[in-house]
Motif scaffolding. Structure first.
Motif, short mmCIF file in Angstrom:
data_model
loop_
_atom_site.label_atom_id
_atom_site.label_comp_id
_atom_site.label_asym_id
_atom_site.label_seq_id
_atom_site.Cartn_x
_atom_site.Cartn_y
_atom_site.Cartn_z
N HIS A 1 0.82 -1.20 0.00
CA HIS A 1 0.00 0.00 0.00
C HIS A 1 0.86 1.26 0.00
N TYR A 2 0.27 2.35 -0.45
CA TYR A 2 0.89 3.66 -0.33
C TYR A 2 -0.23 4.68 -0.19
N ALA A 3 0.13 5.94 0.07
CA ALA A 3 -0.87 6.99 0.25
C ALA A 3 -0.57 8.15 -0.68
N LEU A 4 -1.60 8.92 -0.99
CA LEU A 4 -1.48 10.09 -1.86
C LEU A 4 -2.33 11.22 -1.31
N GLU A 5 -1.88 12.45 -1.49
CA GLU A 5 -2.68 13.60 -1.12
C GLU A 5 -3.51 14.04 -2.33
N VAL A 6 -4.80 14.22 -2.12
CA VAL A 6 -5.72 14.57 -3.21
C VAL A 6 -5.62 16.05 -3.54
N HIS A 7 -5.58 16.34 -4.83
CA HIS A 7 -5.56 17.72 -5.31
C HIS A 7 -6.68 17.88 -6.33
N GLY A 8 -7.68 18.71 -5.98
CA GLY A 8 -8.79 18.92 -6.90
C GLY A 8 -10.11 18.44 -6.32
N ASP A 9 -11.19 18.67 -7.07
CA ASP A 9 -12.54 18.41 -6.55
C ASP A 9 -13.38 17.49 -7.45
N SER A 10 -12.75 16.77 -8.35
CA SER A 10 -13.55 15.98 -9.29
C SER A 10 -14.16 14.74 -8.66
N MET A 11 -13.76 14.38 -7.42
CA MET A 11 -14.31 13.19 -6.78
C MET A 11 -15.11 13.52 -5.53
N ILE A 12 -15.60 14.76 -5.43
CA ILE A 12 -16.28 15.17 -4.20
C ILE A 12 -17.58 14.40 -3.97
N ASP A 13 -18.27 13.98 -5.04
CA ASP A 13 -19.51 13.23 -4.85
C ASP A 13 -19.25 11.78 -4.44
N ALA A 14 -17.99 11.38 -4.42
CA ALA A 14 -17.61 10.09 -3.85
C ALA A 14 -17.06 10.28 -2.45
N GLY A 15 -17.22 11.50 -1.89
CA GLY A 15 -16.75 11.77 -0.54
C GLY A 15 -15.27 12.03 -0.43
N ILE A 16 -14.61 12.35 -1.57
CA ILE A 16 -13.16 12.58 -1.60
C ILE A 16 -12.92 14.05 -1.90
N ASN A 17 -12.35 14.77 -0.93
CA ASN A 17 -12.19 16.22 -1.05
C ASN A 17 -10.74 16.61 -1.29
N ASP A 18 -10.56 17.83 -1.76
CA ASP A 18 -9.22 18.39 -1.91
C ASP A 18 -8.51 18.39 -0.56
N GLY A 19 -7.27 17.88 -0.53
CA GLY A 19 -6.49 17.82 0.70
C GLY A 19 -6.61 16.53 1.45
N ASP A 20 -7.56 15.65 1.09
CA ASP A 20 -7.67 14.35 1.74
C ASP A 20 -6.45 13.48 1.42
N ILE A 21 -6.19 12.52 2.27
CA ILE A 21 -5.18 11.49 2.01
C ILE A 21 -5.90 10.21 1.63
N VAL A 22 -5.62 9.68 0.45
CA VAL A 22 -6.23 8.41 0.04
C VAL A 22 -5.22 7.28 0.21
N VAL A 23 -5.72 6.15 0.68
CA VAL A 23 -4.89 4.95 0.87
C VAL A 23 -5.12 4.03 -0.32
N ILE A 24 -4.03 3.65 -0.97
CA ILE A 24 -4.09 2.91 -2.24
C ILE A 24 -3.42 1.55 -2.09
N ARG A 25 -4.09 0.51 -2.55
CA ARG A 25 -3.48 -0.82 -2.63
C ARG A 25 -2.85 -0.97 -4.00
N GLU A 26 -1.58 -1.32 -4.05
CA GLU A 26 -0.90 -1.48 -5.33
C GLU A 26 -1.49 -2.66 -6.10
N GLN A 27 -1.91 -2.42 -7.34
CA GLN A 27 -2.35 -3.47 -8.24
C GLN A 27 -2.43 -2.90 -9.64
N THR A 28 -2.39 -3.78 -10.62
CA THR A 28 -2.36 -3.35 -12.02
C THR A 28 -3.67 -3.62 -12.76
N THR A 29 -4.65 -4.18 -12.05
CA THR A 29 -5.95 -4.45 -12.65
C THR A 29 -7.03 -3.86 -11.75
N ALA A 30 -8.22 -3.69 -12.32
CA ALA A 30 -9.34 -3.16 -11.54
C ALA A 30 -10.64 -3.69 -12.11
#
Length: 231
Positions: free
Chosen positions: A143-172
């Motif tokens: 896993h790794y983390a990233l700081e969110v920049h922007g507002d394109s995911m606000i309706d998914a509850g993800i705001n500018d400045g949030d930290i998102v936790v990401i699981r490394e994978q190459t498929t979805a």
């Protein structure tokens, strides 16, 4: 005691939080329960809050926290209630059939900023580390983390400045929120869908258009599994 609709909504919210790390939108709830308007969802949400099954967090877009589950939903679930630190007094004995609470955390590297808006340059350097509750992490994954920049995911509850936790994978899978590398140099956080050999990177904000790209133009870098917000 919950009505069937209240239980169905609680189960749907729980499933989406477990899968995406964020609750579904009211539109998604309305469609899942086959209701005609979002007013019915508002009534169900209020009823669940009054009965102590959920808590709505102030000043956050679409922020719903599940505080407990009925026994039939909790059985076999990975739901972990929030742990709140209290006084130094000795803890009371655990009640019968109490759920086990995991309290460990793990330091993850924050790999700079990720665009929830117009894609930015690919992320490759660690800016700092953040402590992440263990229940956010998939066992056996990196896993790794990233700081969110922007507002394109606000309706998914993800705001500018949030930290998102990401699981490394190459498929979805379709519908998952992913870190996507576009044409080898732009990184963005979007909902992923694949159809007819094309990749759709969908925003969760009506102000942004869905980007349609060839399969060879998009590389999945990881899947969203959690979110951390500071006030």
């Amino acid at each position: 005691m919950l009505t069937r609709k209240q239980r169905d909504l609680l189960a749907f919210i729980h499933k989406r939080v477990q899968r995406d790390g964020v609750p579904p939108s009211f539109d998604e709830m309305k469609d899942a329960l086959d209701l005609r308007s979002k007013s019915g969802i508002h009534r169900l949400i209020t009823a669940l809050e009054e009965r102590g099954f959920i808590r709505r967090l102030a000043h956050r877009a679409r922020a719903i926290e599940i505080t407990r589950l009925p026994e039939d939903l909790a059985a076999g679930s990975t739901f972990v209630p929030q742990v709140i630190e209290g006084s130094a007094a000795a803890p009371a004995p655990a009640p019968a059939r109490a759920m086990r609470v995991e309290t460990y955390s793990q330091d993850l590297p924050v790999m700079g900023r990720i665009a929830a808006g117009v894609p930015i340059e690919a992320i490759s350097e660690v800016s700092h580390h953040v402590a992440v509750p263990g229940q956010m992490l998939d066992r056996g994954g990196e896993h790794y983390a990233l700081e969110v920049h922007g507002d394109s995911m606000i309706d998914a509850g993800i705001n500018d400045g949030d930290i998102v936790v990401i699981r490394e994978q190459t498929t979805a899978d379709n519908g998952e929120i992913v870190v996507a590398l576009v044409e080898g140099h732009e990184a963005t956080l979007k909902r992923y869908r694949k159809t007819n050999g094309m990749i759709a990177l969908e925003a969760a904000n009506q102000a942004y258009e869905t980007r349609l790209l060839r399969d060879d133009q998009v590389q999945v870098q990881g899947r969203l599994v959690g979110l951390i917000r500071s006030y």
